[in-house]
Design an enzyme around this catalytic site. Structure first.
Site, PDB file in Angstrom:
ATOM      1  N   LEU A  96      33.893  11.152 -25.156  1.00  0.00           N
ATOM      2  CA  LEU A  96      33.904  11.265 -23.696  1.00  0.00           C
ATOM      3  C   LEU A  96      34.856  12.342 -23.196  1.00  0.00           C
ATOM      4  O   LEU A  96      35.595  12.165 -22.230  1.00  0.00           O
ATOM      5  CB  LEU A  96      34.234   9.914 -23.047  1.00  0.00           C
ATOM      6  CG  LEU A  96      33.175   8.816 -23.236  1.00  0.00           C
ATOM      7  CD1 LEU A  96      33.644   7.516 -22.606  1.00  0.00           C
ATOM      8  CD2 LEU A  96      31.837   9.233 -22.657  1.00  0.00           C
ATOM      9  N   CYS A 156      31.802   1.506 -23.559  1.00  0.00           N
ATOM     10  CA  CYS A 156      33.148   1.999 -23.817  1.00  0.00           C
ATOM     11  C   CYS A 156      34.030   0.835 -24.251  1.00  0.00           C
ATOM     12  O   CYS A 156      33.864  -0.282 -23.748  1.00  0.00           O
ATOM     13  CB  CYS A 156      33.758   2.627 -22.560  1.00  0.00           C
ATOM     14  SG  CYS A 156      32.847   4.022 -21.913  1.00  0.00           S
TER      15      CYS A 156
END
Length: 343
Positions: A96, A156
């Site tokens: 990310l 996540c």
């Protein structure tokens, strides 16, 4: 950088897919009350934030451009090597990487607005609070009117819960969705992006919808790993990575089928599903639509064919037209009505 396997993506650039005109059928789709002109989107993380693909085709021609997942602050991502090829796709372990939400709204979102693109902003966070903060900054942006939806990447790790992935816990996933929903206007669809690495994806989908998700994106990458057989160690610096590409398409179609079937049976409210995972051709996209998807994202295919999202849109439109469908709505979930009870 490693690229996706060259499984002759150019081979699929058929004459019908290259036609400039779409057939005269209704390709518009409804996503959480928003009407998009067509069902094709990019997949988050595979096309940065638009400028790169815009060199190959006008990104405003897509139903929506899905941005790379953005977090609260800037992130450098994981160490290299970050990518590895597999026989039917690739692994990525980017981590990310990104500029953070403040830089994103100042630069990338403004640019998307300037070219007339409909932005589906993918957001992420390491805590439920971070998701909410990112959504609040996005809402306050002067380019927010370019946003047609927010894709919540709940795949996540939750640092407050010993690294448990939000999407693998129905309660944690629901909390994130509820907090994001509170920060955004009701006319902005919130879509939960689900992970296939769960025992029961229907249960997670139900929790997200009950918490306020206006739609579901299925699926995110599968957790995978490659061993370098020369050095006999993990090929990725991060050890594991997300598997994408044609090898995961059957998993995506299965997940879409299961969740849409649960909607038809009344086990969870009916919301739009956006299919993603290994789409390279119009027929690939049609499989997802027939399983229950209202829209489709194209991701890994862009690594060896940057025009893939635009091409797949044309191929899907022609695939629907040649089968006699007046519009995409007539094909959504149709495979559920064609089960052979004798088989």
């Amino acid at each position: 950088m490693a690229t996706a396997p060259t499984t002759s993506s150019t081979r699929h650039t058929s004459a019908r897919g290259d036609q400039h005109r779409l057939p005269a059928i209704d390709l518009s789709v409804q996503i959480g009350g928003r009407t998009l002109p067509n069902p094709l989107m990019t997949a988050s993380g595979c096309a940065a934030n638009g400028k790169e693909l815009h060199r190959f085709f006008d990104v405003s021609q897509l139903g929506a451009f899905v941005t790379k997942s953005v977090m609260g602050g800037p992130r450098s991502g994981r160490g290299t090597p970050r990518m590895a090829e597999t026989p039917s796709g690739m692994l990525n372990s980017i981590g990310l990487q990104g500029p953070g939400i403040h830089a994103f709204v100042k630069d990338d979102l403004r640019w998307l607005k300037s070219v007339g693109a409909r932005a589906m902003v993918s957001i992420a966070g390491s805590s439920s609070g971070e998701y909410a903060e990112v959504a609040a900054v996005l809402r306050a942006s002067d380019a927010f009117d370019a946003v047609v939806g927010v894709e919540v990447n709940i795949s996540c790790p939750n640092v407050a819960n010993r690294g448990l992935v939000f999407a693998c816990d129905p309660l944690a996933a629901a909390k994130v969705i509820a907090l994001v929903r509170e920060k955004l206007p009701r006319d902005i669809p919130v879509l939960a992006k689900l992970s296939p690495d769960v025992t029961d994806i229907v249960e997670v989908a139900r929790s997200c919808v009950k918490a306020g998700a206006d739609g579901l994106v299925m699926i995110n990458t599968l957790l995978g790993m490659v061993i370098d057989t020369d050095r006999l160690r993990p090929q990725l610096a991060g050890v594991t990575g997300g598997l994408s590409g044609p090898g995961i398409r059957p998993v995506a179609v299965r997940a879409i089928w299961q969740v849409h079937a649960a909607m038809l049976e009344g086990r969870l409210p009916t919301v739009p599903i956006v299919g993603v995972g290994g789409v390279r051709t119009g027929d690939d996209a049609l499989q997802m639509v027939a399983a229950g998807a209202s829209a489709v994202q194209v991701g890994t295919a862009t690594f060896n064919d940057p025009r893939a999202p635009h091409r797949v849109l044309h191929e899907l439109a022609h695939a629907l037209a040649t089968r006699g469908f007046p519009g995409i709505h007539d094909a959504i979930g149709i495979a559920h009505t064609r089960l052979d009870p004798q088989r």
